[in-house]
Every structure is written in C-alpha cells, then in structure tokens.
Design an enzyme around this catalytic site. Structure first.
Site, PDB file in Angstrom:
ATOM      1  N   GLY A  11       0.842  -1.210   0.000  1.00 25.12           N
ATOM      2  CA  GLY A  11       0.000   0.000   0.000  1.00 25.12           C
ATOM      3  C   GLY A  11       0.865   1.243   0.000  1.00 25.12           C
ATOM      4  NE  ARG A  21      13.739  16.347  -3.215  1.00 30.67           N
ATOM      5  CZ  ARG A  21      14.292  16.889  -2.139  1.00 30.67           C
ATOM      6  NH1 ARG A  21      14.304  16.225  -1.000  1.00 30.67           N
ATOM      7  NH2 ARG A  21      14.850  18.091  -2.213  1.00 30.67           N
ATOM      8  NE  ARG A  25      17.124  15.662  -6.504  1.00 30.57           N
ATOM      9  CZ  ARG A  25      16.343  16.717  -6.584  1.00 30.57           C
ATOM     10  NH1 ARG A  25      16.201  17.516  -5.550  1.00 30.57           N
ATOM     11  NH2 ARG A  25      15.725  17.006  -7.716  1.00 30.57           N
ATOM     12  NE  ARG A  72      -2.431  -4.305  -0.828  1.00 28.73           N
ATOM     13  CZ  ARG A  72      -2.021  -3.514   0.161  1.00 28.73           C
ATOM     14  NH1 ARG A  72      -0.870  -3.744   0.750  1.00 28.73           N
ATOM     15  NH2 ARG A  72      -2.748  -2.478   0.539  1.00 28.73           N
ATOM     16  CG  ASP A 103       3.884  -6.745   7.516  1.00 30.68           C
ATOM     17  OD1 ASP A 103       3.323  -6.225   6.521  1.00 30.68           O
ATOM     18  OD2 ASP A 103       3.251  -7.338   8.404  1.00 30.68           O
ATOM     19  CB  THR A 125       2.788   0.880   6.047  1.00 30.21           C
ATOM     20  OG1 THR A 125       1.415   0.684   6.466  1.00 30.21           O
ATOM     21  CG2 THR A 125       3.670   0.549   7.229  1.00 30.21           C
ATOM     22  CG  ASP A 127      -1.642  -0.090   8.050  1.00 27.12           C
ATOM     23  OD1 ASP A 127      -2.514   0.769   7.845  1.00 27.12           O
ATOM     24  OD2 ASP A 127      -1.519  -1.123   7.351  1.00 27.12           O
ATOM     25  CG  ASP A 129       1.474  -2.602  10.171  1.00 24.74           C
ATOM     26  OD1 ASP A 129       2.353  -1.946   9.564  1.00 24.74           O
ATOM     27  OD2 ASP A 129       0.710  -3.391   9.594  1.00 24.74           O
ATOM     28  NE  ARG A 171      -2.444  -4.638   5.932  1.00 23.11           N
ATOM     29  CZ  ARG A 171      -2.944  -4.971   4.753  1.00 23.11           C
ATOM     30  NH1 ARG A 171      -3.697  -6.028   4.624  1.00 23.11           N
ATOM     31  NH2 ARG A 171      -2.683  -4.255   3.685  1.00 23.11           N
TER      32      ARG A 171
HETATM   33  O1  F6P Z   1      -1.640  -1.243   4.749  1.00 24.07           O
HETATM   34  C1  F6P Z   1      -2.234  -0.051   4.363  1.00 24.07           C
HETATM   35  C2  F6P Z   1      -3.715  -0.216   4.179  1.00 24.07           C
HETATM   36  O2  F6P Z   1      -4.238   1.036   3.788  1.00 24.07           O
HETATM   37  C3  F6P Z   1      -4.470  -0.756   5.393  1.00 24.07           C
HETATM   38  O3  F6P Z   1      -4.694   0.219   6.366  1.00 24.07           O
HETATM   39  C4  F6P Z   1      -5.720  -1.286   4.741  1.00 24.07           C
HETATM   40  O4  F6P Z   1      -6.285  -2.321   5.519  1.00 24.07           O
HETATM   41  C5  F6P Z   1      -5.228  -1.801   3.418  1.00 24.07           C
HETATM   42  O5  F6P Z   1      -3.989  -1.159   3.157  1.00 24.07           O
HETATM   43  C6  F6P Z   1      -6.148  -1.556   2.266  1.00 24.07           C
HETATM   44  O6  F6P Z   1      -5.609  -2.185   1.158  1.00 24.07           O
HETATM   45  P1  F6P Z   1      -6.067  -1.936  -0.345  1.00 24.07           P
HETATM   46  O7  F6P Z   1      -5.446  -0.676  -0.808  1.00 24.07           O
HETATM   47  O8  F6P Z   1      -5.559  -3.119  -1.055  1.00 24.07           O
HETATM   48  O9  F6P Z   1      -7.559  -1.807  -0.328  1.00 24.07           O
END
Ligand code: F6P
Length: 319
Positions: A11, A21, A25, A72, A103, A125, A127, A129, A171
């Site tokens: 994502g 960038r 650079r 992905r 991750d 990300t 998240d 996480d 997530r």
């Molecule tokens: O990991 C980032 C994220 O935005 C999560 O918060 C969310 O669950 C997921 O990706 C959504 O994924 P997609 O863009 O595939 O709908």
C-alpha cells in the site's frame, strides 16, 4: 558498490516520494548509478527499470503516492518469483536494492537477501505496524487526515446532537485510531489491541450524556470490525440516531506532513550510508531521534509493541 535500485511495494503511503528522492539524490551524490523499479516486485520480475537522475525526482517531495507506482504481488511470494526477481537484478548489474514498504515488502526483501542480493528496507505504511521502529513513513500524515475529518464531523455532530462512528484504517493495528482519537478528543476509541465490549462503550457514552454531552464520536479501527455494524449495534442498544463514516482510502493520500517528509528524507539517505558501509539485510528503524539498522530477520520476528498508556490517557481525557 556502483549501481543500486529502489522500489516501492504494498500500500502506498504519503512520504514514499520523499524517500525515493532521498535515495536517488544521496546515491547520485556519492557517485552511484540509481535505477528506479516500477510497480514494486511485479515490475522487478518484468524488468520495469529506468535510470534515475536528479531531475527524475524533482517536484515530488510534496506529493502523496509513489512516483514509482506500487503493487501487491502474489507471484513474488513464491520461490520461482523471487528467483526471477534476483535474476533480473543480476542481469542489470544491480549491486543492491532499497525496498520502501511494509512487512509484506520486507518478507520479499528477506527472500532476496537469502538469494545473495544486498537489501535495505525503509518502513513505509500508514498503519505504523512495523516492529522495531517508533514510526513508519505516512503514519503521521494519515493521522492528520483523520483528525481533520474528526474536526469536521464534530461540527455537524454537535449541531445535530448525534453520535458518530468513524471507521479508520490500520489493518490489524490500532495506532491510527489511538493517536487520532487522542489528538481529536474522540469520546471512545475501539482498537484491536483492547477487547471491544459494547456495554463498556455504552456506559462511557451514557456517562457523557449525564454530564451534559450532547454528541459523541466513536473512533473504530478497521481491525475491530466494520464501523457500520458497530453503529447498528449502538443504535439498537440505545435507540439513538447514529451516523457512520468510513474514511477509507482518503487516509492514504494527500501531501505528506513535514514530519513524514523529514523522516523519509533521513531514512532514504541513511539507506545509502548503510549500503556504502556494507550493512545489508537490514530494515531502518527510528527510535527516539535516532535512525538504526535492524536485522531484517529480527524485524520480521519481533512482536509489535503498542503503547497502552496512550490509549488509557485518551480514555481519561475524553471523559
Ligand atoms: O496497509 C495499508 C492499508 O491502507 C491498510 O490500512 C488497509 O487495511 C489496506 O492497506 C487496504 O488495502 P487496499 O489498498 O488493497 O484496499
């Protein structure tokens, strides 16, 4: 080390462009040749590569998303896909790869490392996480986006004296909900790290009503469940008029905050420093003010830490 490549994967998150960038650079500054790989690991397998120069990363530091596109990629989770990726890097004479992502992206980087490719991971990300780092690139921007939304929703919630459920991303992590709830004064915050008990939530809301509150905002992390369902449960239990807002992908976009731009710039530059000193198979983490290399294996097996005291503080302050 003469030639390196950079890709974004998973994502997208605001600040990824600032990281690209910085990699490009700082790499050029040290006389490296820098290749941009488009569409993450999928593009790597297909050989979607282009030479980056100073101009190719001009005017992107302020933009959300990723100039290199992202994906992905299921195929890259297989040994065949990973071997194909490593072969492409060798074909192009690339000495090292910088992976900006979450991750899943780091699992890909670990697989490439096992195949003899030098890799450095940069956590990107919304998240937040990723273990072993206080912050990931994009989290701060997403939290600011959520706060802005909460402030707006509060205007109408106050005017109509309504209860609002606002569902946010993250997530399986509750960081976005927790920090945005703390900073936005949400009356209740539901996160996967704490058990969701409807009676407790209702009790909090009731307590607010008794002391004169005429509206409330309940922030729900997507890892807890659907905001729509929780809204229905509250409405059924109380008979109140409940409105639900799902913020969705707008949390992933927008111009990165100064915090995310600076963090991304520092991490991108640090990735080059690490590669030049021969430190690879690592992810960059930020601890306090310090950037640190963390063995990618360790980063992937360490359980994520979560600051429950901030969650408790949000609860105390929103009474
Ligand atoms: O990991 C980032 C994220 O935005 C999560 O918060 C969310 O669950 C997921 O990706 C959504 O994924 P997609 O863009 O595939 O709908």
């Amino acid at each position: 080390m003469e030639k390196i490549a950079v890709l974004t994967s998973g994502g997208d998150s605001p600040g990824m462009n600032a990281a690209i960038r910085a990699v490009v650079r700082k790499g050029l500054y040290h006389g490296l040749e820098v290749i941009g790989i488009k569409h993450g690991y999928a593009g790597l397998m297909r050989g979607e590569m282009e030479v980056m120069d100073l101009g190719s990363v001009a005017d992107i530091i302020q933009r959300g998303g990723t100039k290199l596109y992202t994906a992905r990629c299921e195929e890259f989770k297989t040994p065949t896909g990973q071997a194909q990726g490593a072969a492409r890097l060798r074909e192009w004479g690339i000495d090292a790869l910088v992976v900006i992502g979450g991750d899943g992206s780091f699992r890909g980087a670990r697989a490439l490392s096992a195949l003899g490719i030098n890799t450095v991971g940069i956590p990107g990300t919304i998240d937040n996480d990723i273990p072993c780092t206080d912050y990931t690139i994009g989290f701060d921007t997403a939290v600011n986006t959520v706060i802005e939304a909460i402030d707006k929703i509060r205007d109408t919630a106050t005017s109509h004296e309504r209860t609002y459920v606002v569902e946010v991303m993250g997530r399986n992590a509750g960081d976005i909900a927790m920090i945005a709830g703390l900073a936005g004064g949400a009356e209740s915050i539901l996160i996967p790290e704490a058990p969701f008990q409807l009676p407790e939530v209702l009790q909090r809301l009731q307590h607010g009503i008794e002391r004169g509150k005429r509206h409330s905002i309940i922030l729900v992390a997507e890892g807890v469940g659907h905001g729509m369902k929780i809204g229905e449960q509250i409405s059924e239990a109380t008979g109140w008029e409940v409105r639900v807002t799902v913020l969705g992908h707008l949390q992933r976009g927008g111009s990165p905050t100064a915090f995310d731009r600076a963090l991304a710039s520092r991490m991108g530059a640090f990735a080059i420093d690490l590669l030049l000193q021969g430190t690879t198979s690592v992810m960059i983490g930020v601890r306090g003010q310090q950037l640190v290399p963390i063995d990618i294996e360790e980063a992937l097996r360490t359980p994520r830490s979560f600051d429950m005291s901030l969650y408790e503080l949000a609860g105390i302050l929103s009474i």
